[in-house]
Write an enzyme that holds these catalytic residues in place. Structure first.
Site: not given
Ligand SMILES: NC(=O)c1ccc[n+]([C@@H]2O[C@H](COP(=O)([O-])OP(=O)(O)OC[C@H]3O[C@@H](n4cnc5c(N)ncnc54)[C@H](O)[C@@H]3O)[C@@H](O)[C@H]2O)c1
Length: 312
Positions: A12, A36, A139, A143, A268, A271
């Site tokens: 994202i 990432g 988790y 959040k 799972r 879920d």
């Molecule tokens: N993808 C979804 O459906 C979803 C749903 C609900 C919430 N979120 C939230 O959105 C955010 C982004 O999620 P995403 O799906 O893009 O995940 P992602 O894992 O692709 O992105 C997370 C990024 O944060 C970096 N990261 C992780 N831990 C870190 C740390 N301690 N310090 C610095 N960087 C760190 C990772 O390298 C990665 O680039 C997250 O906070 C996640 O909880 C995502």
């Protein structure tokens, strides 16, 4: 506008970085590259490689930024079950570190990535933000703790904070090649390779899926909406409609032009059966409404997979 995107190399976050740069923004990314990829933001932003729980790294990254989009987190529920302490350090400690640094650097606003998991399987569908919050994994606890810290920093210090509760975000740059991969990249990957997609349970469980460009648009609205309306609050960010996993497979088969019968596996643990968001508050208070239909979002996702030449 100078903005910090934590987690900007992720799925994202990197889509958000692209949108900010396209709008003429000056973007700094703080990311530890744990899940990432630097290639996601090559040349687009100044990158500080470091952890969000490291006050020095965050202070360096946030200097001179007006807005902080805080997305860095351990995002997999299963990982949090296996490694609760690490998840707490990155997600709760990391969020608190970002808030302190943003306050101390004089940033105006922090937009925080929260999650629909804070509801823990709501009985009320569509689920409004006022529904009971009952996180069911480390988790989800992390959040929700982050949301509370955001609200408290607004109330105590006047740091404008807005939390966005994403529902199952999907789209380009979401990868299938991790133990913790999400269902849409796994299904697209399987169908493109002609292998049976694995469905846990009966496939009739449903989800409210959010196309990543709409999640990005919600972030941009949340950065600009008047503080008197939205500061200290949390909003659902979702497509606003529920699709079962079997619906999802049928649409993907149509787009890809294959039919591969799924293999069914045990449900799972943990879920939830259905999710569907009430997206009225984000519309009324942030001015955000999703604009990409599920079919269109899936077609754009398949296009991305095809362009990178399938698959693992
Ligand atoms: N993808 C979804 O459906 C979803 C749903 C609900 C919430 N979120 C939230 O959105 C955010 C982004 O999620 P995403 O799906 O893009 O995940 P992602 O894992 O692709 O992105 C997370 C990024 O944060 C970096 N990261 C992780 N831990 C870190 C740390 N301690 N310090 C610095 N960087 C760190 C990772 O390298 C990665 O680039 C997250 O906070 C996640 O909880 C995502």
């Amino acid at each position: 506008m100078r903005a910090l995107v934590t987690g900007g190399a992720g799925f994202i976050g990197s889509n958000l970085v692209g949108a900010l740069v396209d709008a003429g923004g000056d973007v700094v990314v703080l990311d530890d590259l744990s899940t990432g990829f630097a290639e996601n933001i090559a040349g687009a932003a100044t990158v500080v490689e470091g952890e969000v729980s490291d006050p020095d790294a965050v202070a360096r990254a946030v200097a001179g930024c007006e807005i902080v989009f805080h997305l860095a987190a351990h995002r997999a529920v299963l990982r949090s079950v296996e490694q609760p302490l690490e998840t707490d350090r990155a997600n709760v400690g990391g969020t608190l570190t970002v808030l302190v640094a943003a306050r101390d650097a004089g940033a105006r606003r922090v937009v925080y990535a929260s999650s629909s998991s804070v509801y823990g399987g709501a009985e009320q569908l569509p689920t409004p933000e006022t529904a009971p919050l009952l996180p069911r994994s480390p988790y989800a606890v992390s959040k929700l703790a982050g949301e509370h810290y955001c609200r408290v920093f607004w109330e105590l210090f006047g740091l404008e904070t807005v939390a966005l509760r994403y529902f199952n975000v999907y789209g380009p740059r979401q990868r299938p090649d991790s133990r913790y991969a999400a269902v849409i990249p796994l299904f697209v990957d399987a169908l493109l390779r002609g292998v049976p997609p694995e469905v846990h349970g009966d496939g009739l469980q449903s989800r409210d899926f959010t196309f990543v460009a709409d999640a990005v648009a919600a972030n941009l609205r949340a950065a600009e909406a008047p503080a008197r309306r939205c500061a200290g609050r949390a909003y659902n960010v979702a497509g606003g409609a529920a699709y079962s996993l079997l619906d999802l497979l049928a649409i993907l088969e149509r787009i890809i032009g294959v039919g591969v019968p799924p293999s069914f596996a045990a449900p799972r643990a943990g879920d939830v059966r259905h999710t569907q968001a009430d997206i009225g508050a984000a519309a009324a208070e942030l001015g955000h409404r999703p604009s990409v239909s599920f079919e269109e979002g899936l077609a754009r996702t398949v296009e991305w997979f095809r362009a990178r030449g399938v698959s693992r």
